[in-house]
Enzyme design. Structure first.
Site, PDB file in Angstrom:
ATOM      1  N   HIS A 128       0.879  -1.427  -0.082  1.00  0.00           N
ATOM      2  CA  HIS A 128      -0.228   0.425  -0.427  1.00  0.00           C
ATOM      3  C   HIS A 128       1.018   1.261  -0.146  1.00  0.00           C
ATOM      4  O   HIS A 128       1.913   1.311   0.309  1.00  0.00           O
ATOM      5  CB  HIS A 128      -0.815   0.139   0.855  1.00  0.00           C
ATOM      6  CG  HIS A 128      -0.355   0.178   2.271  1.00  0.00           C
ATOM      7  ND1 HIS A 128       0.038  -1.277   2.690  1.00  0.00           N
ATOM      8  CD2 HIS A 128       0.195   0.560   3.662  1.00  0.00           C
ATOM      9  CE1 HIS A 128       0.628  -1.285   4.493  1.00  0.00           C
ATOM     10  NE2 HIS A 128       0.611  -0.221   4.739  1.00  0.00           N
TER      11      HIS A 128
ATOM     12  N   HIS B 292       0.947   5.047   1.658  1.00  0.00           N
ATOM     13  CA  HIS B 292       0.433   6.453   1.699  1.00  0.00           C
ATOM     14  C   HIS B 292       0.395   7.377   1.179  1.00  0.00           C
ATOM     15  O   HIS B 292       1.793   7.803   0.798  1.00  0.00           O
ATOM     16  CB  HIS B 292       1.141   6.509   3.001  1.00  0.00           C
ATOM     17  CG  HIS B 292       1.016   5.388   4.343  1.00  0.00           C
ATOM     18  ND1 HIS B 292       0.330   5.336   5.280  1.00  0.00           N
ATOM     19  CD2 HIS B 292       1.888   3.818   4.464  1.00  0.00           C
ATOM     20  CE1 HIS B 292       0.158   4.226   6.472  1.00  0.00           C
ATOM     21  NE2 HIS B 292       1.641   3.553   5.080  1.00  0.00           N
TER      22      HIS B 292
HETATM   23  P1  AMP Z   1       1.830   0.206   6.598  1.00  0.00           P
HETATM   24  O1  AMP Z   1       2.444   0.334   8.858  1.00  0.00           O
HETATM   25  O2  AMP Z   1       3.144   1.098   6.042  1.00  0.00           O
HETATM   26  O3  AMP Z   1       1.626  -1.155   7.470  1.00  0.00           O
HETATM   27  O4  AMP Z   1       0.395   0.726   7.256  1.00  0.00           O
HETATM   28  C1  AMP Z   1       0.003   0.571   7.425  1.00  0.00           C
HETATM   29  C2  AMP Z   1      -1.788   1.326   7.871  1.00  0.00           C
HETATM   30  O5  AMP Z   1      -2.395   0.747   7.790  1.00  0.00           O
HETATM   31  C3  AMP Z   1      -1.540   2.123   8.981  1.00  0.00           C
HETATM   32  O6  AMP Z   1      -1.838   3.903   8.918  1.00  0.00           O
HETATM   33  C4  AMP Z   1      -3.509   1.939   9.818  1.00  0.00           C
HETATM   34  O7  AMP Z   1      -3.712   2.603  10.456  1.00  0.00           O
HETATM   35  C5  AMP Z   1      -3.638   0.942   8.281  1.00  0.00           C
HETATM   36  N1  AMP Z   1      -5.446   0.005   8.675  1.00  0.00           N
HETATM   37  C6  AMP Z   1      -4.821  -0.651   9.294  1.00  0.00           C
HETATM   38  N2  AMP Z   1      -5.386  -0.811   9.818  1.00  0.00           N
HETATM   39  C7  AMP Z   1      -6.809  -0.242   8.577  1.00  0.00           C
HETATM   40  C8  AMP Z   1      -8.017  -0.707   8.109  1.00  0.00           C
HETATM   41  N3  AMP Z   1      -9.063  -2.087   8.516  1.00  0.00           N
HETATM   42  N4  AMP Z   1      -8.306   0.215   8.163  1.00  0.00           N
HETATM   43  C9  AMP Z   1      -7.739   1.562   7.101  1.00  0.00           C
HETATM   44  N5  AMP Z   1      -6.838   1.746   7.278  1.00  0.00           N
HETATM   45  C10 AMP Z   1      -6.126   0.808   8.183  1.00  0.00           C
END
Ligand code: AMP
Ligand code: ZN
Length: 138
Positions: free
Chosen positions: A101, A103
């Site tokens: 993903h 950001h």
């Molecule tokens: P990363 O640390 O780059 O893997 O980012 C994961 C991101 O996903 C974090 O910013 C979380 O807040 C976000 N996240 C985790 N679960 C969900 C969800 N169900 N819906 C939306 N965002 C999520």
């Protein structure tokens, strides 16, 4: 391919509800549930890739223009002054969800501070050696 136990596969497929701001046949863009700032979005491919190293090249070429488009919409729609693109690969890099993903994080004038790194001071020799180690592994 989808991965059975992957929450982002389920969100991208629409099986789990999300605040979707964009969707097409390849990606879904949602708001992060734990935003760093108002409007913090995540670009999720609909297919499962663990990280950028396994990402499909054609899809990869589509993601940067899309991220720019989302960022522009944040500036216009939310009034942010700029935005960061952040993409974590591996636990050591802060990745917590192992479905690729990207950001897109709006940045506001006087907005929340984000963590910045403390610059190291390598010598020219150290830089040259480091460059050679990476070049040699390409
Ligand atoms: P990363 O640390 O780059 O893997 O980012 C994961 C991101 O996903 C974090 O910013 C979380 O807040 C976000 N996240 C985790 N679960 C969900 C969800 N169900 N819906 C939306 N965002 C999520
Ligand atoms: Zn997945």
């Amino acid at each position: 391919m989808k991965k059975n136990d992957c929450i982002f596969c389920k969100i991208a497929a629409g099986e789990i509800p999300s605040s979707t701001i964009y969707e097409d046949e390849d990606v879904r863009v949602i708001l992060d549930l734990g935003p760093a700032s108002q409007g913090h979005a995540l670009i999720l491919p609909k297919e499962h890739y663990d990280d950028v190293c396994s990402l499909d090249q054609t899809l990869a070429a589509k993601l940067l223009p899309l991220a720019a488009r989302i960022g522009q919409a944040m500036k216009k729609g939310l009034g942010c002054a700029g935005f960061n693109l952040v993409q974590n690969n591996g636990k050591a890099a802060g990745q917590t969800v192992f479905h690729f993903h990207m950001h897109v994080i709006p940045r506001y004038e006087n907005g929340p501070e984000m963590v910045a790194w403390e610059p190291c001071k390598p010598t020219a020799e150290e830089l040259a050696k480091t460059a050679e180690r990476i070049r040699g592994a390409l």
